[in-house]
Design a protein around this motif. Structure first.
Motif, PDB file in Angstrom:
ATOM      1  N   PHE A  64       0.834  -1.206   0.000  1.00 49.36           N
ATOM      2  CA  PHE A  64       0.000   0.000   0.000  1.00 49.36           C
ATOM      3  C   PHE A  64       0.865   1.252   0.000  1.00 49.36           C
ATOM      4  O   PHE A  64       1.807   1.377   0.787  1.00 49.36           O
ATOM      5  N   ASP A  65       0.534   2.180  -0.888  1.00 51.62           N
ATOM      6  CA  ASP A  65       1.265   3.446  -0.956  1.00 51.62           C
ATOM      7  C   ASP A  65       0.429   4.597  -0.413  1.00 51.62           C
ATOM      8  O   ASP A  65       0.814   5.256   0.553  1.00 51.62           O
ATOM      9  N   SER A  66      -0.729   4.837  -1.038  1.00 53.48           N
ATOM     10  CA  SER A  66      -1.536   5.977  -0.625  1.00 53.48           C
ATOM     11  C   SER A  66      -2.960   5.831  -1.136  1.00 53.48           C
ATOM     12  O   SER A  66      -3.209   5.188  -2.164  1.00 53.48           O
ATOM     13  N   LEU A  67      -3.883   6.424  -0.415  1.00 52.83           N
ATOM     14  CA  LEU A  67      -5.244   6.580  -0.917  1.00 52.83           C
ATOM     15  C   LEU A  67      -5.238   7.661  -1.993  1.00 52.83           C
ATOM     16  O   LEU A  67      -4.295   8.466  -2.076  1.00 52.83           O
ATOM     17  N   HIS A  68      -6.289   7.694  -2.791  1.00 49.21           N
ATOM     18  CA  HIS A  68      -6.354   8.640  -3.897  1.00 49.21           C
ATOM     19  C   HIS A  68      -7.380   9.728  -3.582  1.00 49.21           C
ATOM     20  O   HIS A  68      -8.477   9.439  -3.080  1.00 49.21           O
ATOM     21  N   TYR A  69      -7.018  10.969  -3.910  1.00 51.11           N
ATOM     22  CA  TYR A  69      -7.898  12.100  -3.615  1.00 51.11           C
ATOM     23  C   TYR A  69      -8.028  13.038  -4.813  1.00 51.11           C
ATOM     24  O   TYR A  69      -7.093  13.178  -5.611  1.00 51.11           O
ATOM     25  N   TYR A  70      -9.173  13.688  -4.891  1.00 47.94           N
ATOM     26  CA  TYR A  70      -9.327  14.805  -5.819  1.00 47.94           C
ATOM     27  C   TYR A  70      -8.510  15.989  -5.293  1.00 47.94           C
ATOM     28  O   TYR A  70      -8.185  16.055  -4.105  1.00 47.94           O
ATOM     29  N   PRO A  71      -8.177  16.956  -6.161  1.00 45.14           N
ATOM     30  CA  PRO A  71      -7.496  18.163  -5.680  1.00 45.14           C
ATOM     31  C   PRO A  71      -8.339  18.888  -4.632  1.00 45.14           C
ATOM     32  O   PRO A  71      -9.575  18.903  -4.704  1.00 45.14           O
ATOM     33  N   ILE A  72      -7.678  19.487  -3.663  1.00 47.89           N
ATOM     34  CA  ILE A  72      -8.371  20.254  -2.623  1.00 47.89           C
ATOM     35  C   ILE A  72      -8.982  21.506  -3.238  1.00 47.89           C
ATOM     36  O   ILE A  72      -8.321  22.229  -3.991  1.00 47.89           O
ATOM     37  N   ASP A  73     -10.234  21.747  -2.944  1.00 43.76           N
ATOM     38  CA  ASP A  73     -10.949  22.919  -3.464  1.00 43.76           C
ATOM     39  C   ASP A  73     -11.701  23.572  -2.316  1.00 43.76           C
ATOM     40  O   ASP A  73     -12.710  23.046  -1.840  1.00 43.76           O
ATOM     41  N   ARG A  74     -11.230  24.729  -1.875  1.00 40.78           N
ATOM     42  CA  ARG A  74     -11.823  25.419  -0.719  1.00 40.78           C
ATOM     43  C   ARG A  74     -13.293  25.769  -0.967  1.00 40.78           C
ATOM     44  O   ARG A  74     -14.064  25.924  -0.014  1.00 40.78           O
ATOM     45  N   ALA A  75     -13.693  25.896  -2.230  1.00 38.27           N
ATOM     46  CA  ALA A  75     -15.082  26.235  -2.540  1.00 38.27           C
ATOM     47  C   ALA A  75     -16.052  25.168  -2.051  1.00 38.27           C
ATOM     48  O   ALA A  75     -17.242  25.451  -1.839  1.00 38.27           O
ATOM     49  N   ARG A 108     -31.643  18.812   8.742  1.00 39.63           N
ATOM     50  CA  ARG A 108     -31.547  18.840   7.280  1.00 39.63           C
ATOM     51  C   ARG A 108     -30.685  20.043   6.896  1.00 39.63           C
ATOM     52  O   ARG A 108     -30.907  21.154   7.379  1.00 39.63           O
ATOM     53  N   ALA A 109     -29.702  19.811   6.034  1.00 39.45           N
ATOM     54  CA  ALA A 109     -28.817  20.881   5.574  1.00 39.45           C
ATOM     55  C   ALA A 109     -29.096  21.147   4.097  1.00 39.45           C
ATOM     56  O   ALA A 109     -29.118  20.213   3.288  1.00 39.45           O
ATOM     57  N   THR A 110     -29.309  22.398   3.745  1.00 43.91           N
ATOM     58  CA  THR A 110     -29.592  22.759   2.356  1.00 43.91           C
ATOM     59  C   THR A 110     -28.563  23.778   1.875  1.00 43.91           C
ATOM     60  O   THR A 110     -28.152  24.675   2.616  1.00 43.91           O
ATOM     61  N   PHE A 111     -28.134  23.600   0.643  1.00 44.82           N
ATOM     62  CA  PHE A 111     -27.187  24.520   0.024  1.00 44.82           C
ATOM     63  C   PHE A 111     -27.435  24.531  -1.476  1.00 44.82           C
ATOM     64  O   PHE A 111     -28.214  23.717  -2.005  1.00 44.82           O
ATOM     65  N   GLU A 112     -26.800  25.444  -2.158  1.00 48.68           N
ATOM     66  CA  GLU A 112     -26.954  25.549  -3.603  1.00 48.68           C
ATOM     67  C   GLU A 112     -25.594  25.430  -4.264  1.00 48.68           C
ATOM     68  O   GLU A 112     -24.618  26.026  -3.799  1.00 48.68           O
ATOM     69  N   TRP A 113     -25.524  24.634  -5.321  1.00 56.93           N
ATOM     70  CA  TRP A 113     -24.290  24.510  -6.074  1.00 56.93           C
ATOM     71  C   TRP A 113     -24.570  24.760  -7.549  1.00 56.93           C
ATOM     72  O   TRP A 113     -25.358  24.050  -8.151  1.00 56.93           O
ATOM     73  N   GLN A 114     -23.955  25.800  -8.082  1.00 54.23           N
ATOM     74  CA  GLN A 114     -24.134  26.188  -9.482  1.00 54.23           C
ATOM     75  C   GLN A 114     -25.612  26.293  -9.844  1.00 54.23           C
ATOM     76  O   GLN A 114     -26.060  25.796 -10.871  1.00 54.23           O
ATOM     77  N   ASP A 162     -27.475  27.404  16.574  1.00 55.80           N
ATOM     78  CA  ASP A 162     -26.933  27.556  15.225  1.00 55.80           C
ATOM     79  C   ASP A 162     -28.015  27.356  14.172  1.00 55.80           C
ATOM     80  O   ASP A 162     -28.851  26.452  14.289  1.00 55.80           O
ATOM     81  N   ARG A 163     -27.963  28.185  13.158  1.00 52.84           N
ATOM     82  CA  ARG A 163     -28.896  28.075  12.032  1.00 52.84           C
ATOM     83  C   ARG A 163     -28.161  27.725  10.745  1.00 52.84           C
ATOM     84  O   ARG A 163     -28.762  27.667   9.685  1.00 52.84           O
ATOM     85  N   GLU A 164     -26.853  27.514  10.871  1.00 50.14           N
ATOM     86  CA  GLU A 164     -26.030  27.116   9.735  1.00 50.14           C
ATOM     87  C   GLU A 164     -25.070  26.021  10.170  1.00 50.14           C
ATOM     88  O   GLU A 164     -24.795  25.873  11.363  1.00 50.14           O
ATOM     89  N   VAL A 165     -24.580  25.280   9.197  1.00 55.51           N
ATOM     90  CA  VAL A 165     -23.620  24.214   9.484  1.00 55.51           C
ATOM     91  C   VAL A 165     -22.600  24.155   8.352  1.00 55.51           C
ATOM     92  O   VAL A 165     -22.941  24.392   7.180  1.00 55.51           O
ATOM     93  N   VAL A 166     -21.346  23.859   8.691  1.00 55.56           N
ATOM     94  CA  VAL A 166     -20.290  23.744   7.685  1.00 55.56           C
ATOM     95  C   VAL A 166     -20.218  22.308   7.187  1.00 55.56           C
ATOM     96  O   VAL A 166     -20.138  21.362   7.974  1.00 55.56           O
ATOM     97  N   LEU A 167     -20.262  22.146   5.866  1.00 52.89           N
ATOM     98  CA  LEU A 167     -20.086  20.846   5.220  1.00 52.89           C
ATOM     99  C   LEU A 167     -18.780  20.905   4.438  1.00 52.89           C
ATOM    100  O   LEU A 167     -18.696  21.587   3.415  1.00 52.89           O
ATOM    101  N   ASP A 168     -17.771  20.226   4.912  1.00 56.94           N
ATOM    102  CA  ASP A 168     -16.461  20.257   4.258  1.00 56.94           C
ATOM    103  C   ASP A 168     -16.287  18.993   3.427  1.00 56.94           C
ATOM    104  O   ASP A 168     -15.779  17.969   3.907  1.00 56.94           O
ATOM    105  N   PHE A 169     -16.667  19.067   2.162  1.00 52.92           N
ATOM    106  CA  PHE A 169     -16.628  17.898   1.296  1.00 52.92           C
ATOM    107  C   PHE A 169     -15.198  17.474   0.945  1.00 52.92           C
ATOM    108  O   PHE A 169     -14.994  16.373   0.442  1.00 52.92           O
ATOM    109  N   ASN A 170     -14.208  18.327   1.205  1.00 49.24           N
ATOM    110  CA  ASN A 170     -12.830  17.901   1.010  1.00 49.24           C
ATOM    111  C   ASN A 170     -12.464  16.773   1.967  1.00 49.24           C
ATOM    112  O   ASN A 170     -11.483  16.063   1.750  1.00 49.24           O
TER     113      ASN A 170
END
Length: 207
Positions: A64-75, A108-114, A162-170
């Motif tokens: 085993f060498d490493s797991l694979h990840y997408y590039p980090i995107d702060r957005a 329930r968490a709601t957000f908008e993407w594009q 709290d009325r908001e929550v952080v979802l860090d998909f990275n």
């Protein structure tokens, strides 16, 4: 020719300095964020390689060498609107071995993407007492870069007001079933099927 007074010149220079500091802080913040993620991933690789509880079959540990990840995107570190759900609202998540685990719908968490509205249900396992919420989900990368069965995300339990929550998909990660072996993994419920691609976080182990 209009001459600027010394106070106005100093004011302008001061404003430029402040803006420079703000820009610098943002850059440092992004660098620190990415650095912390890379350190977390390095530690996870070490655990997979040598830890006795690694989900990898033992014969693969040395190779085993490493797991694979997408590039980090702060957005993709999103702030979502939080809607708390009534206490006792439960559901059973099907497991890959045919069984089921009982969870409580916390919020329930709601957000908008594009321009596309998305919703995720934040869950808490009935038999679990830690402070994190469990978010199993699918998205349009499944089977085309990410694990076909969906991925998981852990979220810190928001404070009562709290009325908001952080979802860090990275920080999205694969279930143990993605690595082989005999594991029973919760399958994402239909209410957590996103209609967009989430091209961040962990990729499929077997690319």
């Amino acid at each position: 020719m209009v001459k600027l007074s010394v106070p106005k010149i100093l004011l302008g220079l001061g404003l430029l300095v402040v803006l420079g500091y703000i820009a610098s802080d943002l850059l440092i913040s992004d660098d620190q964020y990415a650095y912390k993620l890379r350190q977390e991933r390095k530690q996870k690789n070490e655990q997979f390689r040598s830890h006795r509880d690694s989900p990898l079959p033992e014969e693969l540990h040395e190779k085993f060498d490493s797991l694979h990840y997408y590039p980090i995107d702060r957005a993709w570190r999103l702030t979502a609107r939080l809607e708390r759900l009534p206490a006792g609202d439960t559901l059973s998540l099907a497991l890959t071995d045919g069984g089921a685990d009982k969870y409580t719908r916390f919020a329930r968490a709601t957000f908008e993407w594009q321009g596309q509205p998305q919703t995720l249900t934040l869950l808490r396992r009935v038999s679990k007492t830690d402070s994190t919420l469990f978010v199993p989900f699918t998205d349009k990368t499944n089977g085309r870069g990410s694990y076909g069965g969906g991925r998981y995300l852990d979220v810190e339990t928001p404070a009562r007001r709290d009325r908001e929550v952080v979802l860090d998909f990275n920080r999205t990660y694969n279930p143990y079933c993605a690595y082989g072996g005999n594991f029973a993994c919760p399958m994402p419920p239909k209410e957590n099927w996103l209609t967009v691609e989430v091209p961040v976080g962990e990729k499929s182990y077997k690319e």
